[in-house]
Scaffold this motif. Sequence first.
Motif, mmCIF file in Angstrom:
data_model
loop_
_atom_site.group_PDB
_atom_site.id
_atom_site.type_symbol
_atom_site.label_atom_id
_atom_site.label_comp_id
_atom_site.label_asym_id
_atom_site.label_seq_id
_atom_site.Cartn_x
_atom_site.Cartn_y
_atom_site.Cartn_z
ATOM 1 N N UNK A 102 -3.758 -9.595 68.912
ATOM 2 C CA UNK A 102 -3.882 -9.077 70.367
ATOM 3 C C UNK A 102 -5.078 -7.921 69.700
ATOM 4 N N UNK A 103 -4.835 -7.191 68.555
ATOM 5 C CA UNK A 103 -5.593 -6.471 68.174
ATOM 6 C C UNK A 103 -6.868 -7.170 68.007
ATOM 7 N N UNK A 104 -7.104 -7.814 67.481
ATOM 8 C CA UNK A 104 -8.161 -8.645 67.953
ATOM 9 C C UNK A 104 -8.926 -9.339 68.891
ATOM 10 N N UNK A 105 -8.587 -9.047 69.892
ATOM 11 C CA UNK A 105 -8.331 -9.338 71.405
ATOM 12 C C UNK A 105 -8.615 -8.244 72.035
ATOM 13 N N UNK B 215 -10.459 -5.552 70.142
ATOM 14 C CA UNK B 215 -11.219 -5.268 69.194
ATOM 15 C C UNK B 215 -13.058 -5.571 69.792
ATOM 16 N N UNK B 216 -12.546 -7.014 70.379
ATOM 17 C CA UNK B 216 -13.580 -8.004 70.774
ATOM 18 C C UNK B 216 -13.642 -7.914 71.648
ATOM 19 N N UNK B 217 -13.449 -7.808 72.870
ATOM 20 C CA UNK B 217 -13.148 -7.812 73.872
ATOM 21 C C UNK B 217 -12.534 -6.314 74.873
ATOM 22 N N UNK B 218 -12.249 -5.170 74.115
ATOM 23 C CA UNK B 218 -12.391 -4.429 75.231
ATOM 24 C C UNK B 218 -13.574 -3.446 74.981
ATOM 25 N N UNK B 219 -13.216 -2.458 76.476
ATOM 26 C CA UNK B 219 -14.248 -1.917 76.560
ATOM 27 C C UNK B 219 -14.097 -0.745 75.795
ATOM 28 N N UNK B 220 -14.909 -0.036 74.696
ATOM 29 C CA UNK B 220 -14.993 0.686 73.870
ATOM 30 C C UNK B 220 -15.478 2.340 74.169
ATOM 31 N N UNK B 221 -14.469 3.123 73.890
ATOM 32 C CA UNK B 221 -14.636 4.717 74.324
ATOM 33 C C UNK B 221 -13.220 4.974 75.288
ATOM 34 N N UNK B 222 -12.561 3.267 75.377
ATOM 35 C CA UNK B 222 -11.613 3.779 76.985
ATOM 36 C C UNK B 222 -10.042 3.938 76.292
ATOM 37 N N UNK B 223 -9.253 4.871 76.793
ATOM 38 C CA UNK B 223 -8.720 5.545 76.527
ATOM 39 C C UNK B 223 -7.064 4.041 76.738
ATOM 40 N N UNK B 224 -6.036 3.763 76.561
ATOM 41 C CA UNK B 224 -5.199 3.528 76.735
ATOM 42 C C UNK B 224 -5.067 1.786 76.493
ATOM 43 N N UNK B 225 -5.712 1.431 75.069
ATOM 44 C CA UNK B 225 -4.950 0.223 75.180
ATOM 45 C C UNK B 225 -4.178 0.206 74.337
ATOM 46 N N UNK B 226 -3.382 -1.472 74.852
ATOM 47 C CA UNK B 226 -2.173 -1.250 74.484
ATOM 48 C C UNK B 226 -1.393 -2.964 74.281
ATOM 49 N N UNK B 227 -0.666 -3.338 73.480
ATOM 50 C CA UNK B 227 0.108 -4.266 73.430
ATOM 51 C C UNK B 227 0.949 -4.156 73.668
ATOM 52 N N UNK C 274 -5.393 -4.152 88.594
ATOM 53 C CA UNK C 274 -6.426 -4.622 87.250
ATOM 54 C C UNK C 274 -7.793 -5.154 87.806
ATOM 55 N N UNK C 275 -8.582 -4.687 87.613
ATOM 56 C CA UNK C 275 -10.164 -4.867 87.904
ATOM 57 C C UNK C 275 -11.020 -4.403 86.854
ATOM 58 N N UNK C 276 -12.412 -4.601 87.116
ATOM 59 C CA UNK C 276 -13.064 -4.457 86.871
ATOM 60 C C UNK C 276 -13.198 -2.852 85.626
ATOM 61 N N UNK C 277 -13.339 -1.740 86.892
ATOM 62 C CA UNK C 277 -13.283 -0.362 86.304
ATOM 63 C C UNK C 277 -11.717 -0.048 86.604
ATOM 64 N N UNK C 278 -10.671 -0.667 86.432
ATOM 65 C CA UNK C 278 -9.478 -0.734 86.358
ATOM 66 C C UNK C 278 -8.706 -1.248 84.719
ATOM 67 N N UNK C 279 -7.694 -1.891 84.951
ATOM 68 C CA UNK C 279 -7.107 -2.379 83.835
ATOM 69 C C UNK C 279 -7.404 -3.889 83.294
ATOM 70 N N UNK C 280 -7.798 -4.129 82.146
ATOM 71 C CA UNK C 280 -8.148 -5.533 82.034
ATOM 72 C C UNK C 280 -6.958 -5.944 81.222
ATOM 73 N N UNK C 281 -6.520 -7.418 81.407
ATOM 74 C CA UNK C 281 -4.560 -8.202 80.390
ATOM 75 C C UNK C 281 -5.797 -9.341 80.222
ATOM 76 N N UNK C 282 -5.366 -9.245 78.651
ATOM 77 C CA UNK C 282 -5.207 -10.718 78.315
ATOM 78 C C UNK C 282 -3.740 -11.372 77.453
ATOM 79 N N UNK C 283 -3.798 -12.436 77.337
ATOM 80 C CA UNK C 283 -2.525 -12.556 77.016
ATOM 81 C C UNK C 283 -2.876 -13.729 75.759
ATOM 82 N N UNK C 284 -1.787 -13.576 74.598
ATOM 83 C CA UNK C 284 -2.055 -14.021 73.957
ATOM 84 C C UNK C 284 -0.481 -14.570 72.983
#
Length: 186
Positions: free
Chosen positions: A75-78, A80-92, A23-33
Amino acid sequence: SIKTADWQTALSFTNKVVDAFAIGSNKTKIGVTQFSEITRDVIELSADKAAIQSAVSATRQMKENTNTVAGFEAAERMLQTHGRSGIDGQLVILVTDGRPNEGGSPVRITQKMKAAGIDIFGIGVGHEVDEREIDSWVSLPVKNHSFMSSDWDSLHKILDTLVANACKHPPSPSSAALALAARIHS
């Protein structure tokens, strides 16, 4: 369904999942709902592992229904709203101990998310989950995205496989939303 003592095990497992990612600013970001009959964001997408784990550890258990559609929508809203655009690897990664008993079938929302490139993992805990139902929500191949655990104490057995399947090699920046559902019957 989940007992109060098992809730702490669920939170511990969630923190172990968080700990397993780089986890890091240039690595993975995680959110929890968290979801029950309503949803609540425990923490928005963050690059601060300590803050994520602190928020998870302080999460109070919701003790109502299982509205899985709302969990996926949050999870989808999170993402879309806070994810980095153009980044592969979005997951739930969805963790649940019950069948959806409110909000309808999650199939439509999960199909939409998968079509948008979001990788979906599902973890069913206990005997009140329907494995085929969870299989219908997750990404392909199902065997790499759907996990069953007989009880909360056995979750640790799937951790390494879950993380290995969720982390694409070579690792690239990604965003992950963990959706945690646990309900308790009075």
